[in-house]
Write an enzyme that holds these catalytic residues in place. Structure first.
Site, PDB file in Angstrom:
ATOM      1  N   GLY A  95     -16.118  14.109  -8.299  1.00 16.02           N
ATOM      2  CA  GLY A  95     -16.426  12.943  -7.465  1.00 16.02           C
ATOM      3  C   GLY A  95     -15.202  12.449  -6.709  1.00 16.02           C
ATOM      4  CG  LEU A  96     -11.811  12.581  -8.264  1.00 15.06           C
ATOM      5  CD1 LEU A  96     -10.795  13.207  -9.217  1.00 15.06           C
ATOM      6  CD2 LEU A  96     -11.540  11.089  -8.127  1.00 15.06           C
ATOM      7  CB  ALA A  97     -13.666  14.176  -1.756  1.00 15.90           C
ATOM      8  CG  ASP A 131     -17.659  13.211   0.014  1.00 19.95           C
ATOM      9  OD1 ASP A 131     -18.307  12.247   0.437  1.00 19.95           O
ATOM     10  OD2 ASP A 131     -17.537  13.505  -1.195  1.00 19.95           O
ATOM     11  CE  LYS A 159     -15.173  10.889  -2.462  1.00 19.27           C
ATOM     12  NZ  LYS A 159     -16.033  10.556  -3.554  1.00 19.27           N
TER      13      LYS A 159
END
Ligand code: C5P
Length: 282
Positions: free
Chosen positions: A93-95, A131, A9
């Site tokens: 930070g892209l899960a 997340d 994400k």
């Protein structure tokens, strides 16, 4: 055996509303699933085994924890071999880890025919990380609370996306702590909420330029933000550039995938780890 895609994400908007007494923060975020994904294969077994993530001891891997939680909460005396093919940069930070864990919950639900609905899976997912509930459902959503209170958002308009993996991974707790020492009261410093409204309106109208103009991430104020990478992406034909999540990946948005491919190849020539993807609904 079943195979699932675990999608990354990006956050088109990410702001902190307040610091909570339980150590977490209330956030507001516009989260969007993208086509960059890990591959997660699941095969029934007697015990839980994870293959494909040597960077982390097996019991610490979030997919291992997801499987353990699933069997505990459903009361099933089962096991699974989880094979991961990782493509999503870690601590970016892209899960990536959250997407893999969510895929394990969804996959086990199918493999063991437990018929848990999305809400039940999301509740389970929150125990694993803030997340993970979003990753269970995916698509385009506004996230509130820790990130688990989710409502549908207009889908992000079609476009090309280039993601450049950060040169150093970012620790999420450290990034939140850095902002805590900067803000005594997040709410008082929030000039950004009307931006989110404009972003939603632009998405609704399929206006990728409008979306690109309203991107915002409060974590760009931390030292996890690599301004040099952002600057380099801005020099391509990017319509907008932003760090994702608590960092350190930075993405650029482009009119279409061709533009994104051209930009990514220039960035790769300069030694950056750049991948092209696009927004997807689930
Ligand atoms: O939920 P997750 O495991 O991803 O969170 C890791 C850490 O990030 C938390 O322990 C907390 O320090 C911070 N965090 C936060 N507020 C959130 C999400 C994460 O403070 N909404």
């Amino acid at each position: 055996m079943i195979k699932l895609n675990a999608y990354a994400k990006i956050n088109l908007f990410l702001d902190i509303v307040s610091r909570r007494y339980d150590g977490f923060h209330d956030i507001v975020s516009y989260m969007q699933t993208v086509s960059l994904c890990d591959e997660v294969s699941l095969e029934k077994a007697d015990a839980i085994t994870v293959i494909g993530n040597p960077a982390v001891p097996q019991e610490k891997d979030l997919t291992y924890k997801a499987a353990k939680l699933f069997f505990e909460q459903t009361g099933i005396d089962g096991g699974v071999v989880i094979t991961l093919q990782k493509r999503i940069p870690m601590q970016g930070g892209l899960a990536g880890g959250s997407a893999d864990a969510a895929a394990v919950l969804r996959g086990l639900n199918e493999l063991y025919e437990t018929e848990l609905d999305d809400n039940a899976l999301r509740r389970m997912a929150l125990t694993l990380g803030s997340d993970v509930p979003f990753c269970v459902s995916g698509g385009s959503m506004l996230a509130y609370g820790r990130g688990e209170r989710l409502t549908d958002a207009p889908p992000m308009p079609d476009c090309g996306i280039v993601i450049v993996a950060g040169r150093h991974g970012c620790s999420t707790p450290a990034q939140f702590a850095a902002l805590d020492s900067r803000y005594d009261d997040f709410y008082a410093y929030r000039p950004h909420s009307d931006r989110l409204d404009r972003l939603g309106d632009a998405a609704e109208q399929g206006d990728i330029r409008g979306v690109s103009a309203e991107l915002f991430n409060i974590f760009e104020e931390t030292d996890g933000y690599d301004a040099e990478v952002a600057h380099r992406i801005k020099q391509t034909s990017a319509l907008g550039v932003l760090m994702s999540g608590s960092g350190s990946s930075i993405f650029g948005l482009y009119e279409n995938e061709n533009e994104a491919e051209l930009a990514a190849s220039k960035l790769r020539d300069d030694g950056y780890n750049a991948v092209v993807c696009k927004p997807i609904g689930i």
